[in-house]
Design a protein around this motif. Sequence first.
Motif, PDB file in Angstrom:
ATOM      1  N   UNK A 227     -56.564  12.252   7.688  1.00  0.00           N
ATOM      2  CA  UNK A 227     -55.825  11.105   7.391  1.00  0.00           C
ATOM      3  C   UNK A 227     -54.591  10.739   7.874  1.00  0.00           C
ATOM      4  N   UNK A 228     -54.328  11.419   8.860  1.00  0.00           N
ATOM      5  CA  UNK A 228     -53.160  11.247   9.804  1.00  0.00           C
ATOM      6  C   UNK A 228     -51.617  11.222   9.008  1.00  0.00           C
ATOM      7  N   UNK A 229     -51.700  12.149   7.873  1.00  0.00           N
ATOM      8  CA  UNK A 229     -50.519  11.926   7.153  1.00  0.00           C
ATOM      9  C   UNK A 229     -49.494  12.916   7.788  1.00  0.00           C
ATOM     10  N   UNK A 230     -49.706  13.535   8.815  1.00  0.00           N
ATOM     11  CA  UNK A 230     -48.933  14.774   9.228  1.00  0.00           C
ATOM     12  C   UNK A 230     -49.226  16.055   8.547  1.00  0.00           C
ATOM     13  N   UNK A 231     -49.853  16.197   7.615  1.00  0.00           N
ATOM     14  CA  UNK A 231     -50.151  17.446   6.880  1.00  0.00           C
ATOM     15  C   UNK A 231     -51.643  17.763   7.425  1.00  0.00           C
ATOM     16  N   UNK A 232     -51.864  18.804   8.209  1.00  0.00           N
ATOM     17  CA  UNK A 232     -53.132  19.096   8.819  1.00  0.00           C
ATOM     18  C   UNK A 232     -54.121  19.447   7.779  1.00  0.00           C
ATOM     19  N   UNK A 233     -55.290  18.889   7.794  1.00  0.00           N
ATOM     20  CA  UNK A 233     -56.385  19.230   6.777  1.00  0.00           C
ATOM     21  C   UNK A 233     -56.499  20.439   6.207  1.00  0.00           C
ATOM     22  N   UNK A 234     -56.337  21.366   6.875  1.00  0.00           N
ATOM     23  CA  UNK A 234     -56.563  22.871   6.483  1.00  0.00           C
ATOM     24  C   UNK A 234     -55.549  23.127   5.332  1.00  0.00           C
ATOM     25  N   UNK A 235     -54.432  22.461   5.325  1.00  0.00           N
ATOM     26  CA  UNK A 235     -53.307  22.631   4.374  1.00  0.00           C
ATOM     27  C   UNK A 235     -53.550  21.772   3.030  1.00  0.00           C
ATOM     28  N   UNK A 236     -54.540  20.940   3.303  1.00  0.00           N
ATOM     29  CA  UNK A 236     -54.666  20.109   2.064  1.00  0.00           C
ATOM     30  C   UNK A 236     -55.838  20.265   1.093  1.00  0.00           C
TER      31      UNK A 236
END
Length: 340
Positions: A227-236
């Motif tokens: 989602x390009x929110x600067x939180x890499x997906x593996x951390x979400x």
Amino acid sequence: MNYKYSTIFIFLLVLAIFSCKEDEETIISVPESDRTEQQVIDNDSLVGYLNTHYYNSSEVNAMTNPSLNDLMFIELLDGDVVPSDYSLLIDNVEIKTTTHMDVEYMYYVLKIKQGEGEMSPEFSDDIKVNYWGALTDGTVFDQTTTPIVNDLSTFIPGWHRVLPDFNTSDSFESNIDGSVSYSGYGMGAMFIPSGLGYFSTYQDGIPTYSNLIFKFELMQTESNDHDSDNIPSYMEVSDSNQYDLYGFDTDEDSAPDFLDTDDDGDGTITADEIQIETYSDTTLEGLKFTLDELVLLSNQFISSITSNSGTFNANLVTLVDSNDNGVPNYLDPAESDTIE
Ligand SMILES: [Ca+2]
Ligand SMILES: [Ca+2]
Ligand SMILES: [Ca+2]
Ligand SMILES: [Ca+2]
């Protein structure tokens, strides 16, 4: 309707009803297996395979860049012994455990080459791989001939666990025919129960409840931030299930966090609720040196390095928690101040 035709009509009607009933019974008679019970069956079968198959350990270990076809699994027949220069799989695999859908699973990894590259994928990153997939009876159901690039999060759960334990290639060169040769890539094999594979879902060439064997080469990886929110997906993901992208939805708006640009639903996008400091250098080595010098706090991480027209960039991300309640602002609807 004369007698003859009405008899045929009644016959067909009875046949139709009977057929429908049989179809219903066929569907009803195949409930999904209990995951815990199936895991016991699958693990017995996998251990049986690993105890009765050996591989060409000396040969393949001595190779600098073994290909998938170089690694051979050979059945140990009754009364035979494992030849010298070969090794029984059960003596060489790493035995791993993991939880998936509340069930404890065991799976087995044969590490031939760790990989000489610096990168390891997270389970939600893009990977460039070659692979070979087979059933325990030796039936090959899928095989690549040239490396493919795909989002690891779309692979089966077994792959999510295994690939992050390997490193990428450390160098590659382009050939005259346009192909690319990699060297120093990670290479191994995994032996996984159906519960970390397709379980009750039939796949082309893969019967339901099949244990799966994959050989693979890991060439490259690239971080994914869907989602390009600067939180890499593996951390979400949630702390309780680090592989479940779709099950973590902080603001319960039906958009899971890894696809949600405003994770806490407070009207301020996530990218504006975290602190981002960009580091740049004209050389990769220079940037890495700078990043290595940084002392990171527990609420900080460095995003993956990107390159843009001769400049290498990386973001130092700080997950600010303004009201100090243990929940960073981007996941805390009570704290919506935009970070300057
Ligand atoms: Ca993200
Ligand atoms: Ca959401
Ligand atoms: Ca998000
Ligand atoms: Ca927000």
